[in-house]
Design an enzyme around this catalytic site. Sequence first.
Site, PDB file in Angstrom:
ATOM      1  CB  SER A   1      29.313  42.300  37.411  1.00  0.00           C
ATOM      2  OG  SER A   1      28.315  43.788  36.897  1.00  0.00           O
TER       3      SER A   1
ATOM      4  CG  ASP B   1      26.492  46.362  43.842  1.00  0.00           C
ATOM      5  OD1 ASP B   1      26.786  47.364  43.375  1.00  0.00           O
ATOM      6  OD2 ASP B   1      26.180  45.199  43.363  1.00  0.00           O
TER       7      ASP B   1
ATOM      8  CG  HIS C   1      29.553  45.570  41.801  1.00  0.00           C
ATOM      9  ND1 HIS C   1      28.120  44.819  41.271  1.00  0.00           N
ATOM     10  CD2 HIS C   1      30.030  45.188  40.481  1.00  0.00           C
ATOM     11  CE1 HIS C   1      28.132  44.834  40.221  1.00  0.00           C
ATOM     12  NE2 HIS C   1      29.483  44.494  39.665  1.00  0.00           N
TER      13      HIS C   1
END
Length: 505
Positions: free
Chosen positions: A224, A412, A469
């Site tokens: 991330s 994601d 994700h």
Amino acid sequence: MEVLRFLSLLVVFVLAVFCFPSDASLQLHPQAQFPSAHAEKLIHELNLFPKDHINIQEPDRLSSSPSDGKRLVEKPLRFPNFIGDGVSVEDLGHHAGYYKIEHSHAARMFYFFFESRNSKDDPVVIWLTGGPGCSSELALFYENGPFKITKNMSLVWNEYGWDKVSNLLYVDQPIGTGFSYSTDKHDIRHNEKGVSDDLYDFLQAFFTEHPELAKNDFFITGESYAGHYIPAFAARVHQGNKAKEGIHINLKGFAIGNGLTDPEIQYGAYTDYALDMGIISKSDHDRINKVLPVCEAAIKLCGTDGTISCMASYLVCNGIFSAVMSRAGSINYYDIRKKCEGSLCYDFSSMEKLLNQKDVRDSLGVGDIDFVSCSTSVYQAMLVDWMRNLEVGIPGLLEDGVKLLVYAGEYDLICNWLGNSRWVHAMEWSGQKEFQGSSEVPFVVDNSEAGLLKSHGPLSFLKVHDAGHMVPMDQPKAALEMLKRWTKSSLAENSAEPKNLVSSM
């Protein structure tokens, strides 16, 4: 002055487009313009409710905390509620503690360290969770750590913990996140220089106390917003090695999972990905894309003009994401196969409950330090860093033979595989043409295709099937195999014949 005048006009234009549009599909979410509210929303969607916004402590609160002036406070970790299936906790090389960050004002960085279940000669792997401002314990307990949390708050072995093939470090960073704290607000970081310098100081302290591991291969991993942290940290380690600043760190590679690295390219991929996945219509795609040139111009200003333009570009470009979400409805933007139920997209509350138990806190040696699962203050402090391009430092690392793996779960949205693939392919380095022209092969785990892999020299890109994700949470076995092969320079092992596949878009 000319830049500021242009920037003011830019912001006015964008606010006019997004706040007073002729088409309701371009409206921002109500909280999207206010970073503090947006950060709180993101945190609460994970069912996390930290007591404090940041871990900045008053000195008089530290009477029973690990603030005794020592450079190192470390103790063997003995979780009171660990169910070890016959394994003695005393036999495990598990540690937790603090290092005083040498070049800070008063910062102490908290970490967990788990010796490899296989061999102490395995690589040392550090994991950084993004946010910005979320504790790496999120990954420890829900993704790739040695343990999983059960419903009755006990800990059981994670069959696919990354400590099965590495000596594994989790660090709470930037300062103010998790259990990491300072008594001086000057230690709050706003850019990658501050973040990477702190992490470099952390490593120097760690290898000073664990010199037997300094010879091991070293890899940096995370996901991330760590797509910003990781390249900066890798460059800082490489710089320190070249300058012979301290203990040589045997840096071999860095891996970015579903990261934000090159915002200009990645924000441009939102509408294309959303259209490809059926989240928005072609007319929505075309209307939202009218703002894309303004976003790109704002990002370019951020790269040359400092903090004000970087804040403006954050507001401008996140309007694109908000517009996509306004059409997508209640989908979970971390995994578009799922829906968010009310305000809840994931439930990570067991982590907060566990780490706030007195017996657990005693075992960690954190005293009265509060656990800040995700910090809204750290999030806001890093906003001037958000739109900066961290790809720029990567080519030099590749040229010196430091490996890069970029991997991304295919479902994601927020840091989608398409945007990541595009910046990796666009990156200029000596092997760019060969990488672009190389064939993609299935990434095979247990005779099944777990993803699509493209590699040349030190650079690899992996699109992971059936994952969002958080790849190690969604596909733990494939993620462990990925780490094992990559650190052994055999990522393409067991791959099938090359194919022309869509992830080269």
